[in-house]
Design a protein around this motif. Structure first.
Motif, PDB file in Angstrom:
ATOM      1  N   ALA A   1     -10.441  34.802 -30.693  1.00 33.93           N
ATOM      2  CA  ALA A   1      -9.302  34.088 -30.124  1.00 33.93           C
ATOM      3  C   ALA A   1      -7.969  34.558 -30.701  1.00 33.93           C
ATOM      4  N   ALA A   2      -7.907  34.775 -32.012  1.00 32.84           N
ATOM      5  CA  ALA A   2      -6.626  35.047 -32.670  1.00 32.84           C
ATOM      6  C   ALA A   2      -6.383  36.523 -32.953  1.00 32.84           C
ATOM      7  N   ASN A   3      -7.445  37.341 -32.945  1.00 30.32           N
ATOM      8  CA  ASN A   3      -7.317  38.766 -33.241  1.00 30.32           C
ATOM      9  C   ASN A   3      -6.638  38.991 -34.590  1.00 30.32           C
ATOM     10  N   LEU A   4      -7.081  38.181 -35.585  1.00 30.40           N
ATOM     11  CA  LEU A   4      -6.507  38.289 -36.925  1.00 30.40           C
ATOM     12  C   LEU A   4      -7.117  39.468 -37.667  1.00 30.40           C
ATOM     13  N   LYS A   5      -6.332  40.037 -38.597  1.00 29.48           N
ATOM     14  CA  LYS A   5      -6.783  41.209 -39.334  1.00 29.48           C
ATOM     15  C   LYS A   5      -6.911  40.965 -40.825  1.00 29.48           C
TER      16      LYS A   5
ATOM     17  N   ARG B   1     -16.920  33.674 -35.607  1.00 27.76           N
ATOM     18  CA  ARG B   1     -16.892  34.631 -34.505  1.00 27.76           C
ATOM     19  C   ARG B   1     -15.889  34.209 -33.428  1.00 27.76           C
ATOM     20  N   ARG B   2     -15.767  32.904 -33.170  1.00 27.30           N
ATOM     21  CA  ARG B   2     -14.825  32.434 -32.160  1.00 27.30           C
ATOM     22  C   ARG B   2     -13.379  32.617 -32.607  1.00 27.30           C
TER      23      ARG B   2
ATOM     24  N   ALA C   1      -7.723  30.072 -40.765  1.00 24.31           N
ATOM     25  CA  ALA C   1      -8.031  29.601 -39.416  1.00 24.31           C
ATOM     26  C   ALA C   1      -9.469  29.091 -39.314  1.00 24.31           C
ATOM     27  N   LEU C   2     -10.379  29.783 -39.978  1.00 23.97           N
ATOM     28  CA  LEU C   2     -11.788  29.379 -39.950  1.00 23.97           C
ATOM     29  C   LEU C   2     -11.983  28.004 -40.585  1.00 23.97           C
TER      30      LEU C   2
END
Length: 531
Positions: free
Chosen positions: A359-363, A354-355, A371-372
């Motif tokens: 933070a990154a607004n990845l799609k 969720r963080r 990233a996770l």
């Protein structure tokens, strides 16, 4: 999505009571005292029984000797035949316990007596007075009682205060048995005893005499009138040694088993407390997962169903659902192992997910997963994990990544077909159980299904994921045939069947996802509750 039935008030009360009693040191101490008391009572009852058998043997022998001699001495005593009385007495001394024999007439005169010489010398040294003088009073008293009222003498012997704790225990036991047993019929005449055994004598200090006992036999004529008494005395050397041996043996057995009970209960309590702490931790872990399960978001044109059942020991499976830009994003993560550590590793992974998104607004699922996993590798609670991350658009476009878990399946002609996954992605993640692979598909009018039982691929199963997917596909095809669309019913049925096959003893968590084409969408207040 079905909600888990809450426990009743009575079950919650019993659970709290059981937990309180299980942790109470006072209850433990009371139980320990009761267990040790029962063990002591059983062991000492057995020991006292064995000692009573020894004493009863000597008593029975004395009464038999007295009965035989009194019958044989009827003629010699009336004729004052000392030679015949000597002959009758001589054979008694073949028994090493017999030390003294005496015959008295109706007025108490001693007609004949004989004392074992070796015992006479020992007694003189031990008591500083002759044997006959030492025991003259109790022997004369009991001889008069045998001639006058043997029944009264018997009652006096039985109620004598000169007895040890073994005799007191035996008397109490006999009274208790007599209380529950039927007595003699009313009006029955008590027969006068002809032989009695005196083992409750007092020494010079007024305490119980442990050195001697004697049997008394009334010598009678043809009419049954007593005119003489034979007395046969027994020393207790062998009996006392055997009694001490039995007491020491009983003490050793009691100490051994009481110590065993103490040790067993001590370690059992420690294990029980550890188990209760573990259960409390597992309960907290289950609450940590189920307490923050996501609300089920809407997906235009699609009906979404999610069902989830936690194992008693917590498998660690966690999921999250998020609506983003009209699409539905789904995360399913299964850490390695089970229990508290796996549960909190799952919670950490979900929180990081969720963080990372905020933070990154990845799609793209691959970018989000990379990233996770980078963040997850830095966590001290991290452990190898299998995961599924995908996005589903209202038009039916599906794209995602999977590592370790099976890709979702599409329903074609009533059967599930797994979406093929591509080659491994070049993502370096230390806690990724399997390589990360991409997959993509277009749902169209088809249903998308996913089922996982949290277990390793090689583990034996009672309800395999392939069987669950086949059942879900058949249910989706049946709904399509009758024009119905209820994705939640499909997911619930799969999880309920899995629980049924495991009889609520499943070792890992069950998770099911179903997405079907639907113009009308049903809503549920909460997703992720136990099926």
């Amino acid at each position: 999505m079905t909600a888990e039935k809450p426990p009743s008030r009575l079950s919650r009360l019993l659970e709290r009571l059981g937990d309180r009693l299980g942790r109470s040191s006072r209850v433990f101490l009371i139980g320990l005292v009761v267990a040790c008391g029962i063990e002591v009572a059983v062991d000492w009852n057995s020991t006292l029984f064995e000692i009573n058998v020894l004493r009863s043997s000597l008593k029975q022998k004395g009464e038999n000797y007295a009965d035989l001699v009194r019958k044989a001495a009827e003629g010699p005593l009336l004729a004052y035949d000392w030679d015949e009385l000597e002959r009758l007495s001589r054979g008694l001394f073949d028994d090493e316990d017999v030390v003294y024999v005496r015959f008295t007439d109706v007025v108490g005169n001693t007609l004949y007596d004989r004392l074992l010489p070796a015992y006479s010398k020992w007694f003189q040294r031990a008591h500083a007075q002759p044997f006959r003088a030492y025991y003259r009073h109790p022997m004369d008293r009991d001889a008069r009682g045998m001639l006058g009222d043997p029944s009264a003498l018997k009652r006096k012997m039985e109620s004598s205060r000169h007895r040890d704790f073994i005799q007191a225990f035996t008397d109490g036991e006999n009274r208790l048995i007599g209380y529950f047993s039927s007595g003699p019929p009313a009006g029955a005449v008590e027969e006068q005893p002809r032989t009695l055994y005196q083992d409750r004598l007092a020494d010079e200090r007024g305490e119980r005499d442990t050195d001697l006992s004697y049997a008394l036999g009334a010598i009678t004529n043809d009419e049954g009138e007593s005119y003489g008494v034979v007395l046969i005395a027994f020393r207790h050397d062998r009996l006392n040694r055997a009694t001490v041996g039995k007491l020491l043996k009983g003490l050793a057995i009691t100490l051994f088993f009481v110590s065993l009970i103490l040790v067993q209960n001590f370690f059992s309590r420690r294990a029980k407390l550890r188990l209760m702490d573990l259960e409390a931790a597992l309960k907290a872990a289950r609450a940590a997962i189920s307490g923050t399960l996501p609300e089920r978001p809407q997906l235009d044109g699609r009906d979404v169903g999610v069902a989830f059942s936690q194992a008693d020991r917590v498998g660690g499976t966690v999921y999250d659902l998020r609506a983003d830009g009209g699409e539905l994003e789904i995360l399913v993560a299964v850490p390695e192992g089970a229990g508290v550590d796996a549960a909190f590793a799952s919670v950490v992974l979900r929180d990081l997910y969720r963080r990372v998104e905020r933070a990154a607004n990845l799609k793209e699922p691959a970018e989000i997963a990379e990233a996770l996993l980078a963040e997850y590798d830095q966590s001290p609670l991290a452990r190898p994990v299998e995961l599924l991350l995908m996005r589903v658009s209202p038009s039916g476009a599906v794209r995602g990544v999977v590592a370790g878990l099976a890709p979702p399946s599409l329903v074609e002609e009533g059967a599930p077909r797994a979406i093929p996954a591509g080659e491994p992605l070049p993502i370096d993640a230390r806690h990724l159980a399997r390589p990360l692979r991409q997959f993509a598909a277009d749902l169209g009018e088809r249903a998308l299904l996913f089922f996982d039982d949290g277990m390793p691929a090689e583990a034996p199963r009672r309800f395999a994921p392939k069987g669950a997917l086949a059942r879900m596909a058949a249910a989706a095809a049946a709904q399509t045939a009758r024009g119905a669309n209820d994705a939640q019913a499909i997911a619930d049925d799969a999880v309920q069947q899995a629980v049924k096959h495991w009889h609520k003893k499943h070792t890992d968590d069950f998770f099911a996802l179903a997405i079907t084409r639907s113009a009308a969408r049903s809503s549920s207040p909460r997703a992720g509750t136990s099926a």
